[in-house]
Design a protein around this motif. Sequence first.
Motif, short mmCIF file in Angstrom:
data_model
loop_
_atom_site.label_atom_id
_atom_site.label_comp_id
_atom_site.label_asym_id
_atom_site.label_seq_id
_atom_site.Cartn_x
_atom_site.Cartn_y
_atom_site.Cartn_z
N ASN A 106 -11.78 20.96 -18.54
CA ASN A 106 -11.61 20.32 -19.85
C ASN A 106 -12.65 20.82 -20.84
N THR B 100 -8.13 16.88 -14.91
CA THR B 100 -7.58 17.87 -15.83
C THR B 100 -6.33 17.31 -16.49
N PRO C 124 -4.53 18.18 -22.92
CA PRO C 124 -4.80 16.93 -22.21
C PRO C 124 -5.12 15.71 -23.06
N VAL D 210 -13.49 17.01 -23.10
CA VAL D 210 -12.95 18.03 -24.00
C VAL D 210 -13.83 18.12 -25.25
N SER E 214 -13.34 18.42 -14.70
CA SER E 214 -13.87 18.14 -16.04
C SER E 214 -14.44 19.39 -16.70
N ASP F 73 -11.62 11.74 -20.14
CA ASP F 73 -11.11 13.11 -20.25
C ASP F 73 -11.31 13.63 -21.66
#
Length: 146
Positions: free
Chosen positions: A58, A19, A75, A110, A55, A106
């Motif tokens: 995200n 995260t 993030p 997103v 995740s 990451d």
Amino acid sequence: MIDFASYFGLFIAAFGAATILPMQSEPVLVGLLLSGKFSVPVLLAVASVGNTLGSVVNWFLGRGIERFRDRRWFPVGAEALERSSRWYRKYGKWTLLFSWMPVFGDALTVVAGVLREPLLPFTILVFVAKTGRYMVLTLATLQFLG
């Protein structure tokens, strides 16, 4: 009770590492493996599930990106988000197999939310990627102990 606390600590580290929190789970996993006191399959499962669920956070952030994009705590920077978006549009959901990578991974999770990737395929692909990374780390650690 100490076993539960150790597994829970690994879960929190793995969750947080996926995260916006500046955390790393690899040192925690390696430390627990080196201790030799814990079940290797359980450590692998706990780290994988925790990191995958992080995740998913995200992914949800991606779903609401227009509201949060300019927030300081968001993030992913604008450049990483754009680069990840181009990659994701070009290669599709299979890019999620690279979600194990630092920073870029990451951003991919997103972007998957932004681009409305369905949650079930997202979760499966991310779980495969995260588990693969933890398996490699676990095998390397155990080989070192060998």
